[in-house]
Design a protein around this motif. Structure first.
Motif, PDB file in Angstrom:
ATOM      1  N   ALA A 108      48.616  59.481  33.920  1.00  0.00           N
ATOM      2  CA  ALA A 108      48.578  58.196  33.893  1.00  0.00           C
ATOM      3  C   ALA A 108      47.632  57.706  32.551  1.00  0.00           C
ATOM      4  CB  ALA A 108      47.511  57.761  34.923  1.00  0.00           C
ATOM      5  N   ALA A 109      46.735  58.577  32.009  1.00  0.00           N
ATOM      6  CA  ALA A 109      46.110  57.987  30.785  1.00  0.00           C
ATOM      7  C   ALA A 109      46.941  58.226  29.644  1.00  0.00           C
ATOM      8  CB  ALA A 109      44.983  59.288  30.730  1.00  0.00           C
ATOM      9  N   GLU A 110      48.137  58.953  29.588  1.00  0.00           N
ATOM     10  CA  GLU A 110      49.003  58.788  28.675  1.00  0.00           C
ATOM     11  C   GLU A 110      49.635  57.273  28.210  1.00  0.00           C
ATOM     12  OE1 GLU A 110      51.993  61.807  29.256  1.00  0.00           O
ATOM     13  OE2 GLU A 110      50.832  63.275  28.582  1.00  0.00           O
ATOM     14  N   LYS A 111      50.379  57.008  27.063  1.00  0.00           N
ATOM     15  CA  LYS A 111      50.648  55.789  26.697  1.00  0.00           C
ATOM     16  C   LYS A 111      51.983  55.599  27.759  1.00  0.00           C
ATOM     17  CE  LYS A 111      50.685  55.946  22.400  1.00  0.00           C
ATOM     18  NZ  LYS A 111      50.996  55.485  20.741  1.00  0.00           N
ATOM     19  N   ARG A 112      52.819  56.441  27.739  1.00  0.00           N
ATOM     20  CA  ARG A 112      54.115  56.462  28.484  1.00  0.00           C
ATOM     21  C   ARG A 112      53.731  56.433  30.015  1.00  0.00           C
ATOM     22  NH1 ARG A 112      58.605  60.676  27.411  1.00  0.00           N
ATOM     23  NH2 ARG A 112      58.500  59.663  25.505  1.00  0.00           N
ATOM     24  N   GLY A 113      52.687  57.005  30.592  1.00  0.00           N
ATOM     25  CA  GLY A 113      52.315  57.050  32.020  1.00  0.00           C
ATOM     26  C   GLY A 113      51.793  55.956  32.306  1.00  0.00           C
ATOM     27  N   ALA A 114      50.817  55.373  31.499  1.00  0.00           N
ATOM     28  CA  ALA A 114      50.232  54.156  31.887  1.00  0.00           C
ATOM     29  C   ALA A 114      51.330  53.077  31.974  1.00  0.00           C
ATOM     30  CB  ALA A 114      49.437  53.569  30.790  1.00  0.00           C
ATOM     31  N   ALA A 115      52.288  52.886  30.935  1.00  0.00           N
ATOM     32  CA  ALA A 115      53.362  52.065  31.192  1.00  0.00           C
ATOM     33  C   ALA A 115      54.201  51.813  32.407  1.00  0.00           C
ATOM     34  CB  ALA A 115      54.209  52.170  29.825  1.00  0.00           C
ATOM     35  N   GLN A 116      54.148  53.122  33.067  1.00  0.00           N
ATOM     36  CA  GLN A 116      54.913  53.276  34.209  1.00  0.00           C
ATOM     37  C   GLN A 116      54.123  53.168  35.473  1.00  0.00           C
ATOM     38  OE1 GLN A 116      56.164  57.335  33.647  1.00  0.00           O
ATOM     39  NE2 GLN A 116      58.058  56.931  32.536  1.00  0.00           N
ATOM     40  N   VAL A 117      52.655  53.440  35.546  1.00  0.00           N
ATOM     41  CA  VAL A 117      52.104  53.201  36.854  1.00  0.00           C
ATOM     42  C   VAL A 117      50.981  52.050  36.647  1.00  0.00           C
ATOM     43  CG1 VAL A 117      52.727  55.641  37.182  1.00  0.00           C
ATOM     44  CG2 VAL A 117      50.315  54.937  36.242  1.00  0.00           C
ATOM     45  N   ALA A 118      50.552  51.668  35.515  1.00  0.00           N
ATOM     46  CA  ALA A 118      49.699  50.747  35.663  1.00  0.00           C
ATOM     47  C   ALA A 118      50.000  49.457  35.849  1.00  0.00           C
ATOM     48  CB  ALA A 118      48.749  50.860  34.272  1.00  0.00           C
ATOM     49  N   HIS A 119      49.080  48.554  36.157  1.00  0.00           N
ATOM     50  CA  HIS A 119      49.284  47.035  36.432  1.00  0.00           C
ATOM     51  C   HIS A 119      48.818  46.403  35.169  1.00  0.00           C
ATOM     52  CE1 HIS A 119      49.890  47.113  40.706  1.00  0.00           C
ATOM     53  NE2 HIS A 119      48.912  47.818  40.958  1.00  0.00           N
ATOM     54  N   ARG A 120      49.558  45.387  34.454  1.00  0.00           N
ATOM     55  CA  ARG A 120      49.217  44.970  33.277  1.00  0.00           C
ATOM     56  C   ARG A 120      48.589  43.489  33.689  1.00  0.00           C
ATOM     57  NH1 ARG A 120      53.344  44.880  28.432  1.00  0.00           N
ATOM     58  NH2 ARG A 120      51.805  43.491  27.634  1.00  0.00           N
ATOM     59  N   ILE A 121      47.216  43.443  33.103  1.00  0.00           N
ATOM     60  CA  ILE A 121      46.504  42.307  33.427  1.00  0.00           C
ATOM     61  C   ILE A 121      45.946  41.382  32.106  1.00  0.00           C
ATOM     62  CG2 ILE A 121      45.727  43.263  35.415  1.00  0.00           C
ATOM     63  CD1 ILE A 121      42.961  43.837  33.946  1.00  0.00           C
ATOM     64  N   GLY A 122      45.650  40.233  32.365  1.00  0.00           N
ATOM     65  CA  GLY A 122      45.038  39.504  31.133  1.00  0.00           C
ATOM     66  C   GLY A 122      43.734  39.460  31.358  1.00  0.00           C
ATOM     67  N   ILE A 123      43.121  39.237  30.248  1.00  0.00           N
ATOM     68  CA  ILE A 123      41.364  39.420  30.010  1.00  0.00           C
ATOM     69  C   ILE A 123      40.668  38.508  31.144  1.00  0.00           C
ATOM     70  CG2 ILE A 123      39.435  38.554  28.499  1.00  0.00           C
ATOM     71  CD1 ILE A 123      41.562  38.834  26.150  1.00  0.00           C
ATOM     72  N   GLU A 124      41.416  37.279  31.758  1.00  0.00           N
ATOM     73  CA  GLU A 124      40.667  36.447  32.685  1.00  0.00           C
ATOM     74  C   GLU A 124      40.694  37.383  33.998  1.00  0.00           C
ATOM     75  OE1 GLU A 124      45.151  35.926  32.983  1.00  0.00           O
ATOM     76  OE2 GLU A 124      43.594  35.967  31.388  1.00  0.00           O
ATOM     77  N   ASP A 125      41.301  38.442  33.889  1.00  0.00           N
ATOM     78  CA  ASP A 125      41.385  39.039  35.438  1.00  0.00           C
ATOM     79  C   ASP A 125      40.540  40.568  35.485  1.00  0.00           C
ATOM     80  OD1 ASP A 125      42.946  37.548  36.872  1.00  0.00           O
ATOM     81  OD2 ASP A 125      44.474  38.335  35.705  1.00  0.00           O
ATOM     82  N   MET A 126      39.641  40.667  34.244  1.00  0.00           N
ATOM     83  CA  MET A 126      39.031  41.878  33.950  1.00  0.00           C
ATOM     84  C   MET A 126      37.593  41.726  34.270  1.00  0.00           C
ATOM     85  SD  MET A 126      40.723  42.843  30.193  1.00  0.00           S
ATOM     86  CE  MET A 126      39.828  44.310  29.891  1.00  0.00           C
ATOM     87  N   ARG A 127      37.081  42.900  34.478  1.00  0.00           N
ATOM     88  CA  ARG A 127      35.663  42.975  35.275  1.00  0.00           C
ATOM     89  C   ARG A 127      34.755  43.144  33.786  1.00  0.00           C
ATOM     90  NH1 ARG A 127      35.813  47.393  40.059  1.00  0.00           N
ATOM     91  NH2 ARG A 127      37.382  46.543  41.347  1.00  0.00           N
ATOM     92  N   PRO A 128      33.577  42.990  33.753  1.00  0.00           N
ATOM     93  CA  PRO A 128      32.648  43.389  32.699  1.00  0.00           C
ATOM     94  C   PRO A 128      32.819  44.705  32.448  1.00  0.00           C
ATOM     95  CG  PRO A 128      31.345  41.924  34.130  1.00  0.00           C
ATOM     96  CD  PRO A 128      32.887  42.257  34.874  1.00  0.00           C
ATOM     97  N   ILE A 129      32.576  44.955  31.067  1.00  0.00           N
ATOM     98  CA  ILE A 129      32.931  46.614  30.538  1.00  0.00           C
ATOM     99  C   ILE A 129      31.742  47.178  30.302  1.00  0.00           C
ATOM    100  CG2 ILE A 129      34.122  47.835  28.646  1.00  0.00           C
ATOM    101  CD1 ILE A 129      35.985  46.022  30.086  1.00  0.00           C
TER     102      ILE A 129
END
Length: 240
Positions: A108-129
């Motif tokens: 999941a942490a790889e670029k290809r893996g993330a592109a397959q399993v992760a949700h893409r989100i905008g900044i407005e939907d992120m939590r504090p870092i």
């Protein structure tokens, strides 16, 4: 190219050549954020720190150099935001939730893996870092760093600062090879940020004199750069 740009280019060139000459990186690393040997040890060293143990949300670049840290974050149950390469699209981050990956953390942490399993989100939907893991070509012990010159890390951090997601409580970390830690001054511009911690396979370096922009520095952005990054283009239209 300004004098600052020329000076940064000279530092990058020297460090890239040094890393390749000393066999600290794979062949073909020149011009990239170096995926250095010892990155796994660096991830372990970071994971032993209280700042890591207390963190619940982490933002990282998608470079190979940070792969071990991204995988460790997911293994340790931390919510991971991974930048989409080149900030493509209006949702420029992958959201990797360790409770619902469906594949091993390393995949999941790889670029290809993330592109397959992760949700893409905008900044407005992120939590504090809590922690920002930034790719770097060179960094000095005061925390001044430079990337490969594309400017994406600076833009990501600036946008997150403007959104109130990167705050004074956020720690910015540069995981690098020891040879990437330079003794010389590195010139800075208004949009550059410094790092709070440098982690190498050999040591942890705490950096003084934190420096961060207030947000985007529009004067430093060309019209071509703005149009090439959808989030910036949208912001530019909103602000006239």
């Amino acid at each position: 190219m300004t004098n600052i740009d020329e000076a940064k280019t000279a530092v990058r060139d020297r460090v890239w050549r040094l890393l390749e000459r000393e066999g600290a990186v794979p062949e073909g690393s020149y011009g990239k954020i170096p995926g250095f040997y010892g990155a796994e040890t660096t991830a372990e060293r970071l994971a032993a720190l209280d700042v890591w143990k207390q963190a619940s949300t982490i933002k990282a670049n998608p470079d190979w150099a940070q792969l071990s840290i991204r995988a460790r974050a997911l293994k340790d149950g931390k919510l991971l935001y991974m930048a989409v390469p080149k900030m493509a699209g209006l949702q420029p981050f992958f959201l990797l939730d360790p409770t619902s990956l469906g594949v091993p953390p390393e995949q999941a942490a790889e670029k290809r893996g993330a592109a397959q399993v992760a949700h893409r989100i905008g900044i407005e939907d992120m939590r504090p870092i809590d922690l920002v893991i930034c790719g770097s070509v060179a960094v000095n012990r005061s925390g001044t760093r430079i990337g490969k010159g594309a400017g994406y890390s600076d833009l990501e951090v600036a946008l997150l600062i403007e959104a109130g997601l990167v705050t004074n409580e956020t720690t910015i970390v540069a995981p690098v090879h020891q040879l990437q830690v330079v003794d010389e001054e590195i010139p800075e511009t208004e949009h550059d940020f410094s790092v709070d911690l440098i982690i190498t396979p050999d040591e942890v370096i705490e950096c003084p004199n934190r420096r961060r922009p207030q947000g985007l520095v529009w004067e430093d952005l060309t019209s071509e750069k703005i149009e090439a990054i959808p989030v910036l283009a949208m912001r530019a239209r909103e602000h006239g």
